[in-house]
Design a protein around this motif. Structure first.
Motif, short mmCIF file in Angstrom:
data_model
loop_
_atom_site.label_atom_id
_atom_site.label_comp_id
_atom_site.label_asym_id
_atom_site.label_seq_id
_atom_site.Cartn_x
_atom_site.Cartn_y
_atom_site.Cartn_z
N ALA A 1 -51.91 -15.84 -25.03
CA ALA A 1 -53.33 -15.63 -25.33
C ALA A 1 -54.16 -15.58 -24.05
O ALA A 1 -55.15 -14.84 -23.98
CB ALA A 1 -53.84 -16.73 -26.26
N GLU A 2 -53.75 -16.33 -23.06
CA GLU A 2 -54.50 -16.31 -21.79
C GLU A 2 -54.58 -14.92 -21.19
O GLU A 2 -55.52 -14.60 -20.47
CB GLU A 2 -53.85 -17.26 -20.78
N VAL A 3 -53.56 -14.11 -21.45
CA VAL A 3 -53.58 -12.74 -20.91
C VAL A 3 -53.80 -11.70 -22.02
O VAL A 3 -53.51 -10.52 -21.84
CB VAL A 3 -52.30 -12.41 -20.11
N GLY A 4 -54.31 -12.16 -23.16
CA GLY A 4 -54.63 -11.20 -24.23
C GLY A 4 -53.42 -10.60 -24.91
O GLY A 4 -53.39 -9.42 -25.22
N LEU A 5 -52.40 -11.43 -25.12
CA LEU A 5 -51.23 -10.95 -25.87
C LEU A 5 -50.95 -11.93 -27.01
O LEU A 5 -51.35 -13.09 -26.97
CB LEU A 5 -50.00 -10.87 -24.97
N HIS A 6 -50.26 -11.42 -28.04
CA HIS A 6 -49.93 -12.28 -29.18
C HIS A 6 -48.72 -11.74 -29.91
O HIS A 6 -48.19 -10.67 -29.57
CB HIS A 6 -51.14 -12.40 -30.11
N ARG B 1 -34.57 -17.96 -21.10
CA ARG B 1 -33.48 -18.02 -20.12
C ARG B 1 -33.63 -17.00 -19.00
O ARG B 1 -32.66 -16.44 -18.53
CB ARG B 1 -32.15 -17.82 -20.83
N GLY B 2 -34.88 -16.73 -18.66
CA GLY B 2 -35.09 -15.90 -17.48
C GLY B 2 -35.06 -14.41 -17.72
O GLY B 2 -35.01 -13.63 -16.77
N TYR B 3 -35.11 -13.97 -18.99
CA TYR B 3 -35.17 -12.53 -19.23
C TYR B 3 -35.81 -12.26 -20.58
O TYR B 3 -36.00 -13.16 -21.40
CB TYR B 3 -33.79 -11.89 -19.16
N GLY C 1 -32.87 -2.20 -22.05
CA GLY C 1 -34.12 -2.86 -22.41
C GLY C 1 -34.29 -4.27 -21.87
O GLY C 1 -35.38 -4.82 -21.93
N ASP C 2 -33.23 -4.87 -21.35
CA ASP C 2 -33.39 -6.22 -20.80
C ASP C 2 -34.00 -6.15 -19.41
O ASP C 2 -33.64 -5.29 -18.61
CB ASP C 2 -32.03 -6.93 -20.68
N ALA C 3 -34.91 -7.07 -19.14
CA ALA C 3 -35.43 -7.21 -17.77
C ALA C 3 -35.47 -8.68 -17.43
O ALA C 3 -35.88 -9.51 -18.25
CB ALA C 3 -36.83 -6.60 -17.67
N SER C 4 -35.04 -9.01 -16.23
CA SER C 4 -35.12 -10.39 -15.78
C SER C 4 -36.55 -10.69 -15.35
O SER C 4 -37.34 -9.76 -15.08
CB SER C 4 -34.15 -10.63 -14.62
N ALA C 5 -36.87 -11.97 -15.25
CA ALA C 5 -38.21 -12.36 -14.80
C ALA C 5 -38.48 -11.78 -13.42
O ALA C 5 -39.58 -11.31 -13.13
CB ALA C 5 -38.33 -13.89 -14.79
N ALA C 6 -37.45 -11.79 -12.57
CA ALA C 6 -37.63 -11.26 -11.21
C ALA C 6 -37.98 -9.78 -11.27
O ALA C 6 -38.87 -9.31 -10.54
CB ALA C 6 -36.36 -11.49 -10.39
N GLN C 7 -37.29 -9.05 -12.14
CA GLN C 7 -37.59 -7.61 -12.25
C GLN C 7 -38.99 -7.38 -12.79
O GLN C 7 -39.71 -6.50 -12.34
CB GLN C 7 -36.56 -6.93 -13.15
N MET D 1 -47.73 -8.54 -17.42
CA MET D 1 -46.30 -8.49 -17.11
C MET D 1 -45.87 -9.77 -16.39
O MET D 1 -44.80 -10.32 -16.68
CB MET D 1 -46.00 -7.25 -16.25
N ARG D 2 -46.72 -10.26 -15.49
CA ARG D 2 -46.37 -11.51 -14.80
C ARG D 2 -46.31 -12.67 -15.78
O ARG D 2 -45.44 -13.54 -15.68
CB ARG D 2 -47.41 -11.83 -13.71
N ALA D 3 -47.22 -12.68 -16.75
CA ALA D 3 -47.20 -13.76 -17.75
C ALA D 3 -45.90 -13.70 -18.55
O ALA D 3 -45.30 -14.74 -18.86
CB ALA D 3 -48.41 -13.65 -18.67
N LEU D 4 -45.44 -12.49 -18.87
CA LEU D 4 -44.16 -12.37 -19.60
C LEU D 4 -43.02 -12.91 -18.74
O LEU D 4 -42.11 -13.60 -19.25
CB LEU D 4 -43.90 -10.90 -19.98
#
Ligand code: HEM
Ligand code: SF4
Lengths: 101, 555
Positions: B109-114, B80-82, B346-352, B68-71
């Protein structure tokens, strides 16, 4: 709805950025609809479209959009083109303002 | 949680290296768009109205805090931050630049996502019950099976050019939260005596021809799952129509040939496939299962929870709507709503995203889920920690107590982003949510599913909404068609069209009339909107929706 036949503008997405671009009178591309060259003659617009479509190193998905001359400059005829020109509705961008209460 | 093996990492690194070169060759002019497009789609990169869009798979909706942090980092660094969480448990980034996408894929890929097979006529991201491994009502965690299917389907050479896209959903619970009946294959875990197996449903789908899936096998032993699924996809690959994209999904194949013919063909194919597996699938599955061992949940006193519930009405409201029973009574499943009234569903900001990652690390055994209803779930939270969690969510604007209520709306991106859209969905969702909030009726209304799609493709599941809304273009005007009585659960049903469409301005007052009419018509609070609709039929609901105008039409 009755209105005069639409003007045509050549539009596309920018290859690198993906953003919407409009073909200018000098054959360049601008992000502002106001800079678009507007064709009254559809046949001439089609020829411009063919030229523009060759620039595959710069743009993607080239096509003609219907434009009308409004009181404040050119305006897309169809709402889809309006969203393309203006971006998502302002409300649709609200969520990514940090919502800390 | 499943962690990538060295083979997985190597595969992804190689695949990303290839795509980096494909992008470079596109940018230097050695590939035309026609040549490049299939490559970018294979890697989840679409071109939308205003920008590229990268769709990242979140297999069976499960994320670690680190993922989630990588996202969040990707949203901030390259977008653009979300990001937008979707009904298929993916996340979509709406503004990446083509030249940045290879870096984004490496960061994933570093966190096993693609983003592999999030587009194209392949087997797409396998979705699952978002409460998997935690729900009190579950037979067993369906995710090991989902992971097995993911591994099998990723780059499966036979299935890279299916007639059309192929979507599989799995649930381990009799209460279907994975919409299995609207998938190409739906798998519902069922018990027969001591044995667990699957009810296999085939040929469901939404889009322009919505269909509820049909049961092809009522009990498939667990060990037969992969060869049986492979037999279905193989039969479809052979029979599915390639002459018409609108008739290419397996739902049409099943409809045209009949479920009995399809079943016979699958049953004939199955032993061949089963023999070819020679048990390897079961070995792999055993390895995967070990990785899905549930977290150790120490016993916790629920005193702080009980006290907060008794004294704090805001907490109580949150607890009443956003918690689901965990298999351990001293724990709960927390659904965090991404549907604050007026927000984009469904939108989430990076901060959220970071707040959610931190809270999952602190209170939730490092696990998060993305629900097909476009919310985020913390599946294992001790009740004792809920008051503190709730305070932290409130501080981040994430404590909206509306899960399952009228404002918990599914909405696809619609014409604010999507190139295929015929109308906008997001502003409609926002206006409905704001109206029910202004009227202060949503807790009274109770369980209600409103689902909105911006075109006939039905990505917003409108067909299975109790109230479905479909945005169309009628002579250059955004027009909204309403369907009533849809159901996405184990009692799945396709909603019926109520009548002519509405303009955006007329839609909101019409829905208000509909909701107020339901409050008048129901047999008390225990009768949900859907139950009242089933009891009374469409007539009184249509009358309310169309108001005086509808009565005139009926006359
Ligand atoms: C790039 C944007 C998108 C494109 C081009 C797109 C395209 C499509 C198309 C063409 C269909 C109809 C398939 C058919 O009937 O054969 C479809 C169905 C569907 N899409 Fe999307 N979609 C997009 C975004 C989304 C999003 C954001 C979600 C999740 C919110 C989503 C989830 C679904 C679902 C659940 C269905 C219906 C189930 C089915 O029958 O496959 N899609 N999509
Ligand atoms: S339903 Fe239509 S508008 Fe909405 S995301 Fe799907 S394709 Fe786009």
């Amino acid at each position: 709805m009755t209105r005069r036949p639409a003007l045509k503008a050549v539009t596309a997405n920018h290859l690198r950025g993906g953003h919407v671009v409009w073909r200018t009178a000098s054959g360049g591309w601008s992000q502002r609809l106001a800079d678009a060259h507007l064709w009254e003659d559809e046949a001439a617009a089609q020829i411009e479209l063919i030229d523009a479509a060759r620039e595959t190193g710069e743009v993607v998905g080239v096509y003609l959009a219907d434009i009308a001359q409004g009181p404040h400059g050119p305006e897309p005829v169809h709402f889809r083109e309006r969203f393309r020109a203006e971006g998502p509705s302002p409300a649709a961008l609200r969520s990514y303002a940090p919502q800390v209460h | 949680m499943y962690t990538y093996s060295d083979t997985d990492h190597a595969y992804l690194a190689e695949r990303n290296r290839q795509f980096r070169q494909q992008v470079a060759r596109r940018l230097d002019g050695s590939l035309t768009e026609d040549e490049f497009k299939p490559f970018r789609l294979m890697n989840g990169l679409y071109l939308q109205l205003h920008a590229y869009m990268l769709r990242v798979a979140i297999p069976y909706g499960t994320l670690s805090s680190a993922q989630m942090r990588a996202l969040a980092d990707i949203a901030e660094r390259w977008d653009r931050g979300y990001g937008h969480f979707t009904t298929r448990q993916n996340i979509q980034f709406n503004w990446p630049k083509l030249e940045d996408v290879p870096d984004i894929l490496d960061a994933l890929a570093e966190v096993g996502l693609h983003a592999i097979q999030t587009s194209g006529n392949t087997i797409r991201n396998v979705t699952a019950d978002h409460f998997a491994g935690a729900a009190a009502d579950e037979l067993a965690d369906p995710r090991p099976v989902a992971e097995l299917i993911r591994q099998w389907s990723t780059d499966h050479p036979e299935f890279q050019f299916l007639p059309r896209k192929f979507k599989i959903a799995v649930t381990g619970s009799p209460n279907d939260r994975a919409v299995t009946r609207a998938h190409d294959i739906g798998l519902r875990m069922v018990a027969r005596g001591d044995e667990t197996g699957f009810e296999v449903i085939v040929g469901g789908g939404l889009g322009r021809t919505p269909m509820i899936g049909k049961v092809i096998r009522d009990f498939l032993p667990r060990a037969d799952l992969l060869p049986y699924v492979e037999a279905i996809v193989a039969v479809y690959n052979r029979l599915g129509r390639r002459d018409n994209k609108y008739k290419a999904r397996i739902k049409i194949t099943v409809h045209e040939h009949g479920i009995d013919t399809i079943r016979d063909l699958v049953e004939a194919e199955f032993p061949v496939r089963r023999a070819a597996f020679s048990g390897i699938d079961q070995q792999v599955l055993a390895g995967i299962e070990a990785q899905f061992a549930p977290p150790a949940l120490p016993a916790r006193d629920t005193g702080t929870y009980d006290a907060a519930y008794a004294t704090d009405p805001v907490f109580r409201s949150f607890a009443d709507t956003n918690l689901t029973a965990h298999r351990r009574a001293d724990h709960a499943i927390v659904t965090v709503s991404l549907k604050a009234h007026g927000a984009v569903p469904g939108d989430a900001s990076a901060a959220q995203m970071r707040v959610l990652a931190d809270l999952a690390a602190r209170y939730g055994h490092d696990e998060l889920r993305v629900s097909h209803e476009q919310n985020i779930v913390l599946p294992h939270v001790a009740r004792a920690d809920l008051p503190a969690l709730h305070r932290a969510l409130r501080a981040a604007g994430l404590a909206t107590a509306n899960v399952g209520l009228a404002s918990d709306i599914i909405a696809c991106p619609g014409m604010d982003y999507c190139a295929l859209a015929t109308a906008r969905s997001i502003p409609i969702a926002q206006e409905i949510a704001e109206r029910v909030e202004a009227l202060k009726i949503e807790h009274d209304l109770g369980a209600l599913k409103i689902k909105i799609s911006g075109c006939i493709n039905a990505c917003g599941h409108h067909h299975v909404g109790h109230i479905g809304i479909l945005g169309l273009d009628r002579a250059g005007v955004e027009t909204y068609q309403v369907t009533l009585g849809g159901d996405h659960t184990e009692t799945a049903a396709i909603g019926e069209r109520a009548g002519p469409g509405f303009s955006a301005e007329a839609l909101i007052p019409a829905l208000e009339r509909l909701l107020l009419a339901y409050l008048d018509l129901r047999h008390g609070r225990d009768e949900s909107f859907l139950a009242a609709y089933r009891r009374l039929g469409p007539a009184p609901f249509k009358a309310a929706l169309y108001g005086a105008e509808g009565q005139r039409d009926a006359a």
